[in-house]
Design an enzyme around this catalytic site. Structure first.
Site, PDB file in Angstrom:
ATOM      1  N   HIS A   1      -3.004   0.191  -3.453  1.00  0.00           N
ATOM      2  CA  HIS A   1      -3.935   0.955  -2.353  1.00  0.00           C
ATOM      3  C   HIS A   1      -4.560  -0.228  -1.565  1.00  0.00           C
ATOM      4  CE1 HIS A   1      -3.983   4.370  -4.944  1.00  0.00           C
ATOM      5  NE2 HIS A   1      -3.909   3.694  -5.893  1.00  0.00           N
ATOM      6  N   ASP A   2      -5.254   0.336  -0.444  1.00  0.00           N
ATOM      7  CA  ASP A   2      -5.812  -0.690   0.429  1.00  0.00           C
ATOM      8  C   ASP A   2      -7.054  -1.098  -0.184  1.00  0.00           C
ATOM      9  OD1 ASP A   2      -7.260   1.841   0.379  1.00  0.00           O
ATOM     10  OD2 ASP A   2      -7.624   1.843   2.895  1.00  0.00           O
ATOM     11  N   SER A   3      -7.435  -0.407  -0.933  1.00  0.00           N
ATOM     12  CA  SER A   3      -8.478  -0.953  -1.978  1.00  0.00           C
ATOM     13  C   SER A   3      -8.432  -2.088  -2.840  1.00  0.00           C
ATOM     14  CB  SER A   3      -9.507   0.222  -2.831  1.00  0.00           C
ATOM     15  OG  SER A   3      -8.449   0.748  -3.587  1.00  0.00           O
TER      16      SER A   3
ATOM     17  N   ARG B   1       0.070   9.444   3.381  1.00  0.00           N
ATOM     18  CA  ARG B   1      -0.279  10.654   2.342  1.00  0.00           C
ATOM     19  C   ARG B   1      -1.231  11.555   3.242  1.00  0.00           C
ATOM     20  NH1 ARG B   1      -5.235   9.540   3.244  1.00  0.00           N
ATOM     21  NH2 ARG B   1      -6.396   7.376   2.993  1.00  0.00           N
TER      22      ARG B   1
ATOM     23  N   ARG C   1       0.799   9.277  -5.168  1.00  0.00           N
ATOM     24  CA  ARG C   1       1.519   8.798  -3.973  1.00  0.00           C
ATOM     25  C   ARG C   1       1.963   7.396  -4.028  1.00  0.00           C
ATOM     26  NH1 ARG C   1      -4.125   9.330  -3.863  1.00  0.00           N
ATOM     27  NH2 ARG C   1      -5.730   7.769  -3.790  1.00  0.00           N
TER      28      ARG C   1
ATOM     29  N   ARG D   1       0.960  -1.045  -0.109  1.00  0.00           N
ATOM     30  CA  ARG D   1      -0.151   0.079  -0.036  1.00  0.00           C
ATOM     31  C   ARG D   1       1.056   1.030  -0.006  1.00  0.00           C
ATOM     32  NH1 ARG D   1      -3.859   2.297   4.772  1.00  0.00           N
ATOM     33  NH2 ARG D   1      -4.931   4.005   3.526  1.00  0.00           N
ATOM     34  N   HIS D   2       0.587   2.342  -0.671  1.00  0.00           N
ATOM     35  CA  HIS D   2       1.289   3.628  -0.747  1.00  0.00           C
ATOM     36  C   HIS D   2       1.640   3.881   0.831  1.00  0.00           C
ATOM     37  CE1 HIS D   2      -2.268   5.653   0.913  1.00  0.00           C
ATOM     38  NE2 HIS D   2      -3.141   5.039  -0.450  1.00  0.00           N
TER      39      HIS D   2
END
Length: 424
Positions: free
Chosen positions: A305-307, A41, A114, A37-38
């Site tokens: 991403h978390d998604s 942010r 990000r 995950r980034h």
């Protein structure tokens, strides 16, 4: 009698240690695939949104644009890269101080600032001065189909199966206490939403909608609660003074844990179902499947991403897990390690899947990561790939899981396999 008992315990522990050492001394790390995950942010929502209207308190000011990797995020991801370098060197996978062959390293990120900046920061820590670059395929700010966590079918059968998985009543039961704490934290009763729009309590009404090519739709106060919680959390990670985060109203770890349930549950409702997760995660799983068998790449780093992580782990049928000393189930900057190990004696391969992440305290304090002060490692177990006592599962079973998802989605979604992956 007690002395004899203690001796027996010591002998058993020693034998267990010897057994562990003999079992693992022949294992050699052959390949590492990381989904990250980034990093840290700025808040995703602007200060003039409903997030501002939901509290009488002022939000803290950031120097970076909304949704961009924060300056501290760059630093923390560089630390993470340095730690991975140390970890791989300890495993005798890398030679200390030497650059690897560029052809053996593949870094691929979503095309957002990000994610790109996270990939570059990890590289700068992991392979400093080696000239390795992160690859992204779309214009900056445009979602790459591989990382796009959207619905890929919206016919009646899909809608019925996706909705049948949801336990909205159960979710609301878990959310009740979290909503009450969040209302107190942001002083919701004195907010503009309450005083001017008469919205003074979080509603438990949740409605899901599915439209092809769009994110799963979720309507209800759970979205506002998620945005509020996320904004509070990134302020905490960014080291804003505690008294300036919601006027200092969050006093305990338990309160942080409770309000983060809102965000965690929203993610699960949107993309965590076993049926819908395969549809959403398919393009990413196809890439991972190809990377597992790619003979050229020794280290693959994917940044999204978390998604992406929620449907990825659900599609792989990862069993319920707990991340110690974290509030998020998919922590910011957290990384899923897919480790391919080879037993040089038997020539058999094994797989270990781990969630490697910084604790909330490490993120808050800006802790420099190292083998002496490492991030947390939590072994993840898949339903159809049973782990042994050391956290390893069958390589063949792992491959079978990936291939079954690829075949299933090819048959049900009409995706093209091989080369580029496109949204249907």
């Amino acid at each position: 009698m007690i002395k004899i008992y203690n001796k027996i315990i010591l002998i058993l522990v020693f034998c267990s240690f010897v057994s562990f050492s003999k079992t693992n001394e022949n294992l050699k790390l052959e390949k590492l695939i990381i989904f990250s995950r980034h990093g840290l942010r700025t808040p995703l929502v602007r200060p003039d949104s409903d997030v501002a209207k939901a509290t009488p308190y002022e939000w803290n000011k950031w120097n970076n644009k909304p949704g961009n990797l924060a300056t501290k995020g760059v630093i923390m991801e560089t630390y993470f890269g340095q730690y991975i370098n140390e970890w791989l060197t300890e495993k005798k996978f890398l030679s200390q101080g030497e650059c690897p062959n560029k052809e053996e390293i593949y870094v691929y990120t979503n095309s957002f600032q990000r994610t790109i900046a996270t990939g570059e920061s990890i590289i700068n820590g992991l392979f400093p001065g080696c000239g390795i670059k992160a690859e992204y395929k779309m214009k900056i700010g445009e979602m790459d189909p591989v990382f796009n966590p959207v619905v890929r079918r919206d016919d009646k059968e899909f809608q019925e199966k996706a909705l049948a998985e949801l336990n909205i009543k159960g979710a609301n039961k878990k959310l009740k206490a979290a909503y009450e704490i969040l209302e107190n934290v942001v002083d919701y009763k004195n907010s503009e939403l309450c005083l001017k729009e008469n919205k003074c309590k979080f509603s438990d009404e949740i409605k899901m909608t599915y439209q092809k090519g769009k994110n799963p739709g979720i309507k209800g106060d759970i979205t506002l609660g998620t945005h509020l919680t996320d904004t509070l959390l990134v302020e905490y990670y960014a080291e804003f003074p505690l008294e300036k985060i919601a006027n200092g109203n969050i006093k305990t770890n338990k309160e942080w844990q409770e309000i983060n349930k809102i965000k965690n549950i929203r993610g699960e409702l949107m993309r965590g179902g076993k049926y819908i997760s395969k549809h959403i995660a398919y393009p990413l799983i196809n890439v991972i499947n190809n990377e597992v068998t790619n003979p050229n790449h020794k280290v693959t780093i994917l940044v999204g991403h978390d998604s992406n992580i929620v449907p990825l782990l659900s599609a792989l049928e990862v069993k319920e897990y707990t991340l110690e000393k974290q509030y998020e189930t998919t922590p910011i900057g957290g990384k899923v390690f897919f480790e391919i190990w080879k037993d040089e004696k038997s020539n058999q391969r094994k797989v270990k899947v781990e969630y490697v992440y910084q604790t909330a305290e490490q993120l808050r304090n800006g802790t420099v990561l190292s083998l002496k002060n490492p991030p947390k490692h939590t072994v993840l177990e898949m339903k159809n790939c049973k782990t042994d006592k050391d956290g390893f599962c069958s390589y063949n079973d792992f491959q079978k899981i990936l291939k079954n998802i690829v075949v299933y989605c090819t048959q049900n979604l009409g995706h093209k396999i091989g080369g580029a992956v496109f949204m249907s």
